[in-house]
Design a protein around this motif. Structure first.
Motif, PDB file in Angstrom:
ATOM      1  N   GLY A 321       0.812  -1.216   0.000  1.00 48.02           N
ATOM      2  CA  GLY A 321       0.000   0.000   0.000  1.00 48.02           C
ATOM      3  C   GLY A 321       0.843   1.262   0.000  1.00 48.02           C
ATOM      4  O   GLY A 321       0.479   2.271  -0.618  1.00 48.02           O
ATOM      5  N   ILE A 322       1.993   1.223   0.707  1.00 50.65           N
ATOM      6  CA  ILE A 322       2.872   2.403   0.767  1.00 50.65           C
ATOM      7  C   ILE A 322       3.399   2.757  -0.621  1.00 50.65           C
ATOM      8  O   ILE A 322       3.371   3.920  -1.037  1.00 50.65           O
ATOM      9  CB  ILE A 322       4.037   2.145   1.744  1.00 50.65           C
ATOM     10  N   PHE A 323       3.831   1.757  -1.357  1.00 45.72           N
ATOM     11  CA  PHE A 323       4.432   2.035  -2.663  1.00 45.72           C
ATOM     12  C   PHE A 323       3.370   2.303  -3.732  1.00 45.72           C
ATOM     13  O   PHE A 323       3.623   3.038  -4.684  1.00 45.72           O
ATOM     14  CB  PHE A 323       5.372   0.903  -3.065  1.00 45.72           C
ATOM     15  N   ILE A 324       2.180   1.724  -3.567  1.00 46.88           N
ATOM     16  CA  ILE A 324       1.077   2.111  -4.460  1.00 46.88           C
ATOM     17  C   ILE A 324       0.698   3.568  -4.194  1.00 46.88           C
ATOM     18  O   ILE A 324       0.441   4.341  -5.119  1.00 46.88           O
ATOM     19  CB  ILE A 324      -0.133   1.173  -4.268  1.00 46.88           C
ATOM     20  N   SER A 325       0.713   3.951  -2.895  1.00 47.02           N
ATOM     21  CA  SER A 325       0.437   5.351  -2.551  1.00 47.02           C
ATOM     22  C   SER A 325       1.491   6.286  -3.131  1.00 47.02           C
ATOM     23  O   SER A 325       1.192   7.418  -3.527  1.00 47.02           O
ATOM     24  CB  SER A 325       0.374   5.520  -1.031  1.00 47.02           C
ATOM     25  N   GLU A 326       2.747   5.806  -3.186  1.00 43.56           N
ATOM     26  CA  GLU A 326       3.812   6.601  -3.807  1.00 43.56           C
ATOM     27  C   GLU A 326       3.500   6.848  -5.287  1.00 43.56           C
ATOM     28  O   GLU A 326       3.699   7.961  -5.798  1.00 43.56           O
ATOM     29  CB  GLU A 326       5.147   5.870  -3.667  1.00 43.56           C
ATOM     30  N   GLY A 327       3.002   5.822  -5.964  1.00 47.31           N
ATOM     31  CA  GLY A 327       2.608   5.988  -7.365  1.00 47.31           C
ATOM     32  C   GLY A 327       1.466   6.971  -7.514  1.00 47.31           C
ATOM     33  O   GLY A 327       1.477   7.836  -8.403  1.00 47.31           O
ATOM     34  N   PHE A 328       0.463   6.861  -6.621  1.00 47.87           N
ATOM     35  CA  PHE A 328      -0.660   7.809  -6.653  1.00 47.87           C
ATOM     36  C   PHE A 328      -0.178   9.231  -6.357  1.00 47.87           C
ATOM     37  O   PHE A 328      -0.707  10.197  -6.926  1.00 47.87           O
ATOM     38  CB  PHE A 328      -1.734   7.409  -5.638  1.00 47.87           C
ATOM     39  N   LEU A 329       0.805   9.370  -5.484  1.00 49.21           N
ATOM     40  CA  LEU A 329       1.328  10.689  -5.146  1.00 49.21           C
ATOM     41  C   LEU A 329       1.997  11.334  -6.362  1.00 49.21           C
ATOM     42  O   LEU A 329       1.744  12.503  -6.677  1.00 49.21           O
ATOM     43  CB  LEU A 329       2.321  10.578  -3.996  1.00 49.21           C
ATOM     44  N   LEU A 330       2.846  10.574  -7.047  1.00 46.41           N
ATOM     45  CA  LEU A 330       3.497  11.090  -8.248  1.00 46.41           C
ATOM     46  C   LEU A 330       2.462  11.477  -9.304  1.00 46.41           C
ATOM     47  O   LEU A 330       2.536  12.558  -9.903  1.00 46.41           O
ATOM     48  CB  LEU A 330       4.458  10.046  -8.823  1.00 46.41           C
ATOM     49  N   ALA A 331       1.501  10.591  -9.514  1.00 45.24           N
ATOM     50  CA  ALA A 331       0.464  10.865 -10.519  1.00 45.24           C
ATOM     51  C   ALA A 331      -0.429  12.022 -10.093  1.00 45.24           C
ATOM     52  O   ALA A 331      -0.831  12.850 -10.925  1.00 45.24           O
ATOM     53  CB  ALA A 331      -0.376   9.610 -10.743  1.00 45.24           C
ATOM     54  N   GLY A 332      -0.733  12.106  -8.789  1.00 43.76           N
ATOM     55  CA  GLY A 332      -1.592  13.183  -8.294  1.00 43.76           C
ATOM     56  C   GLY A 332      -0.961  14.552  -8.466  1.00 43.76           C
ATOM     57  O   GLY A 332      -1.625  15.516  -8.864  1.00 43.76           O
ATOM     58  N   ILE A 333       0.350  14.647  -8.159  1.00 45.57           N
ATOM     59  CA  ILE A 333       1.048  15.926  -8.348  1.00 45.57           C
ATOM     60  C   ILE A 333       1.029  16.312  -9.823  1.00 45.57           C
ATOM     61  O   ILE A 333       0.716  17.450 -10.197  1.00 45.57           O
ATOM     62  CB  ILE A 333       2.498  15.834  -7.832  1.00 45.57           C
ATOM     63  N   GLY A 334       1.331  15.336 -10.696  1.00 43.86           N
ATOM     64  CA  GLY A 334       1.328  15.610 -12.131  1.00 43.86           C
ATOM     65  C   GLY A 334      -0.041  15.982 -12.646  1.00 43.86           C
ATOM     66  O   GLY A 334      -0.185  16.930 -13.434  1.00 43.86           O
ATOM     67  N   ALA A 335      -1.071  15.265 -12.195  1.00 42.20           N
ATOM     68  CA  ALA A 335      -2.432  15.555 -12.655  1.00 42.20           C
ATOM     69  C   ALA A 335      -2.897  16.929 -12.180  1.00 42.20           C
ATOM     70  O   ALA A 335      -3.523  17.677 -12.937  1.00 42.20           O
ATOM     71  CB  ALA A 335      -3.391  14.477 -12.158  1.00 42.20           C
ATOM     72  N   GLY A 336      -2.589  17.273 -10.922  1.00 40.53           N
ATOM     73  CA  GLY A 336      -2.992  18.575 -10.396  1.00 40.53           C
ATOM     74  C   GLY A 336      -2.357  19.719 -11.164  1.00 40.53           C
ATOM     75  O   GLY A 336      -3.038  20.681 -11.556  1.00 40.53           O
ATOM     76  N   VAL A 337      -1.046  19.614 -11.383  1.00 41.90           N
ATOM     77  CA  VAL A 337      -0.352  20.662 -12.146  1.00 41.90           C
ATOM     78  C   VAL A 337      -0.856  20.690 -13.594  1.00 41.90           C
ATOM     79  O   VAL A 337      -1.053  21.766 -14.172  1.00 41.90           O
ATOM     80  CB  VAL A 337       1.175  20.435 -12.096  1.00 41.90           C
ATOM     81  N   GLY A 338      -1.081  19.501 -14.178  1.00 42.61           N
ATOM     82  CA  GLY A 338      -1.559  19.430 -15.555  1.00 42.61           C
ATOM     83  C   GLY A 338      -2.932  20.063 -15.722  1.00 42.61           C
ATOM     84  O   GLY A 338      -3.174  20.776 -16.698  1.00 42.61           O
ATOM     85  N   MET A 339      -3.818  19.832 -14.761  1.00 40.96           N
ATOM     86  CA  MET A 339      -5.155  20.429 -14.843  1.00 40.96           C
ATOM     87  C   MET A 339      -5.086  21.941 -14.692  1.00 40.96           C
ATOM     88  O   MET A 339      -5.788  22.687 -15.390  1.00 40.96           O
ATOM     89  CB  MET A 339      -6.067  19.816 -13.778  1.00 40.96           C
ATOM     90  N   ALA A 340      -4.242  22.400 -13.766  1.00 40.55           N
ATOM     91  CA  ALA A 340      -4.081  23.846 -13.595  1.00 40.55           C
ATOM     92  C   ALA A 340      -3.525  24.479 -14.871  1.00 40.55           C
ATOM     93  O   ALA A 340      -3.979  25.551 -15.304  1.00 40.55           O
ATOM     94  CB  ALA A 340      -3.160  24.137 -12.412  1.00 40.55           C
ATOM     95  N   LEU A 341      -2.562  23.801 -15.497  1.00 37.27           N
ATOM     96  CA  LEU A 341      -1.981  24.302 -16.745  1.00 37.27           C
ATOM     97  C   LEU A 341      -3.025  24.319 -17.857  1.00 37.27           C
ATOM     98  O   LEU A 341      -3.097  25.283 -18.640  1.00 37.27           O
ATOM     99  CB  LEU A 341      -0.796  23.414 -17.136  1.00 37.27           C
ATOM    100  N   ALA A 342      -3.838  23.271 -17.923  1.00 36.80           N
ATOM    101  CA  ALA A 342      -4.892  23.221 -18.942  1.00 36.80           C
ATOM    102  C   ALA A 342      -5.902  24.341 -18.752  1.00 36.80           C
ATOM    103  O   ALA A 342      -6.346  24.974 -19.722  1.00 36.80           O
ATOM    104  CB  ALA A 342      -5.591  21.860 -18.896  1.00 36.80           C
ATOM    105  N   LEU A 343      -6.285  24.594 -17.499  1.00 40.64           N
ATOM    106  CA  LEU A 343      -7.209  25.698 -17.215  1.00 40.64           C
ATOM    107  C   LEU A 343      -6.627  27.028 -17.666  1.00 40.64           C
ATOM    108  O   LEU A 343      -7.329  27.866 -18.252  1.00 40.64           O
ATOM    109  CB  LEU A 343      -7.532  25.740 -15.718  1.00 40.64           C
ATOM    110  N   LEU A 344      -5.343  27.225 -17.391  1.00 43.23           N
ATOM    111  CA  LEU A 344      -4.682  28.473 -17.783  1.00 43.23           C
ATOM    112  C   LEU A 344      -4.654  28.619 -19.306  1.00 43.23           C
ATOM    113  O   LEU A 344      -4.957  29.697 -19.844  1.00 43.23           O
ATOM    114  CB  LEU A 344      -3.260  28.499 -17.212  1.00 43.23           C
ATOM    115  N   ILE A 345      -4.300  27.552 -20.017  1.00 42.34           N
ATOM    116  CA  ILE A 345      -4.236  27.604 -21.477  1.00 42.34           C
ATOM    117  C   ILE A 345      -5.616  27.874 -22.078  1.00 42.34           C
ATOM    118  O   ILE A 345      -5.769  28.715 -22.976  1.00 42.34           O
ATOM    119  CB  ILE A 345      -3.658  26.281 -22.029  1.00 42.34           C
ATOM    120  N   CYS A 346      -6.632  27.176 -21.578  1.00 44.44           N
ATOM    121  CA  CYS A 346      -7.989  27.354 -22.107  1.00 44.44           C
ATOM    122  C   CYS A 346      -8.513  28.761 -21.811  1.00 44.44           C
ATOM    123  O   CYS A 346      -9.155  29.385 -22.663  1.00 44.44           O
ATOM    124  CB  CYS A 346      -8.931  26.299 -21.528  1.00 44.44           C
ATOM    125  N   TRP A 347      -8.236  29.258 -20.614  1.00 49.03           N
ATOM    126  CA  TRP A 347      -8.665  30.624 -20.272  1.00 49.03           C
ATOM    127  C   TRP A 347      -7.995  31.640 -21.191  1.00 49.03           C
ATOM    128  O   TRP A 347      -8.648  32.570 -21.687  1.00 49.03           O
ATOM    129  CB  TRP A 347      -8.316  30.929 -18.812  1.00 49.03           C
TER     130      TRP A 347
END
Length: 406
Positions: A321-347
């Motif tokens: 579970g710890i290392f699966i959470s590590e994968g979710f953490l990496l993906a979550g940081i990337g997804a959060g930044v990616g969504m913010a970037l997409a919002l900025l580009i679309c705006w």
């Protein structure tokens, strides 16, 4: 607890810089994949809305057509009953027939559509008349509003009173005479009143004219029509109105929604959207491979920590579970930044129209964008799935580790 360990492992200094580099590469890959998916899907949504708005100009929310054949009967009593159905704003009776239009030596095949005076109440076609005026004339002195493509094919200026065009239509009930094909046709002159421009599909093949004139040419009965186009009140329940009309009119009539009138178009647009989603998801697959490498190296880095945790009573499931959470953490940081970037580009695209469409023949001069929350949910679910699949194998390896402390 799992995310606490995952966060500490993410922040902690590694013995090899390559682990940090690969971890950040995987985060950047998720950022690019997430932003690309949302931006491209938003642009597709913008074009989809644009196309639908253009089709909505020509097609009404509901249309009554015959269940079989080309003609239906609509009596005054049926119209009176329709008027009592809540939510119906207006309706227009129409007849459509293929015809040959001729102007001197120039000629073209068109769909000649006869509409009544209520047509401007159920569509916005009058707003798309580019030259001349929306004038249908009378049964005795009919006028025609041409699509700009038809106008060009006939080589005329539709807003100028020069010579009329000649319309050739098939005689109702007439058979084909091989020795004299023209005997199966009826011809009548039409004065042009103007030209409309909606989109190429309509502009190149449609001509609007007076309903009574076309009914006279086709020898139709007073209550015979090709269809009835219906506009609804704002916030009217389309499903309830459709059921009321079907109950009122019976099985010889079919009530079509705007989607059903253009089912092929809408199906293609949905298919295109899914194809785009699948293709762009390959960027996240690349991110998955870099994430597998990052987590595998992290497992090797943290072997002693794993054995300490096991010695303290941590189960294999906890370690996994710890290392699966590590994968979710990496993906979550990337997804959060990616969504913010997409919002900025679309705006920025909506506000400043940064990326233009090449050429001057489009309805708009820039790429349209429309953000929709289902796209964010879809991309988020995709990132979660990719993160789980990428982290499962390294996490399983970590849980199965049996090294002993030295």
């Amino acid at each position: 607890m799992n995310f606490l360990f995952a966060w500490r492992y993410f922040k902690s200094k590694k013995s090899t810089n390559a682990i940090n580099i690969i971890a950040w590469v995987s985060v950047v890959a998720v950022v690019v994949g997430t932003a690309s998916l949302i931006v491209v899907l938003s642009v597709f949504n913008g074009f989809e809305d644009l196309v639908k708005s253009l089709y909505a100009t020509f097609y009404t929310e509901l249309k009554i057509v015959p269940a079989e054949g080309k003609l239906l009967q609509l009596t005054p009593e049926q119209e009176a009953s329709m008027a009592r159905i809540p939510g119906i704003k207006a309706w227009s009776k129409v007849v459509e027939e293929k015809a040959l239009l001729q102007n001197g030596e120039a000629q073209t095949i068109v769909y000649l559509k006869g509409v009544d005076s209520q047509y401007t109440e159920v569509t916005t076609m009058a707003d798309y008349v580019k030259v001349g005026e929306f004038n249908l004339g009378t049964a005795e002195q009919p006028r025609a509003i041409l699509g700009v493509g038809v106008e060009s094919a006939l080589g005329l200026w539709s807003d100028r009173e020069l010579l009329p065009v000649t319309a050739y239509l098939p005689k109702r009930g007439a058979g084909i005479n091989v020795s004299d094909p023209m005997s199966a046709l009826i011809a009548e002159n039409l004065r042009t009143a103007g030209a409309f421009a909606v989109q190429q599909e309509f502009d190149n093949k449609y001509v609007l004219t007076n309903l009574d004139f076309l009914k006279r040419l086709l020898s139709l009965e007073p209550d015979e029509y090709g269809g009835v186009e219906i506009a609804l009140q704002p916030r009217a329940d389309e499903k309830d109105i459709t059921e009321s009309l079907e109950k009122l009119l019976g099985k010889n009539y079919t009530v079509l929604s705007r989607y059903q009138q253009n089912q092929g178009l809408y199906s293609v647009m949905q298919m295109e959207k899914w194809v785009i989603y699948i293709l762009l998801s390959l960027i996240l697959v690349v991110a998955a491979f870099t994430m597998i490498g990052s987590l595998t190296m992290l497992v090797l880095e943290k072997q002693k920590d794993i054995q300490v945790l096991k010695a303290m009573g941590a189960s294999s499931g906890r370690i996994q579970g710890i290392f699966i959470s590590e994968g979710f953490l990496l993906a979550g940081i990337g997804a959060g930044v990616g969504m913010a970037l997409a919002l900025l580009i679309c705006w920025a695209q909506q506000k400043f129209e940064l990326i233009k469409l090449e050429g001057g023949s489009f309805v708009i001069n820039h790429y349209p964008v429309k953000l929709m929350w289902p796209d964010f949910l879809l991309v988020s679910a995709t990132v979660v799935l990719v993160a789980f699949l990428a982290s499962w194998l390294p996490a399983r390896k970590a849980a199965a580790s049996n090294m002993e402390l030295g």
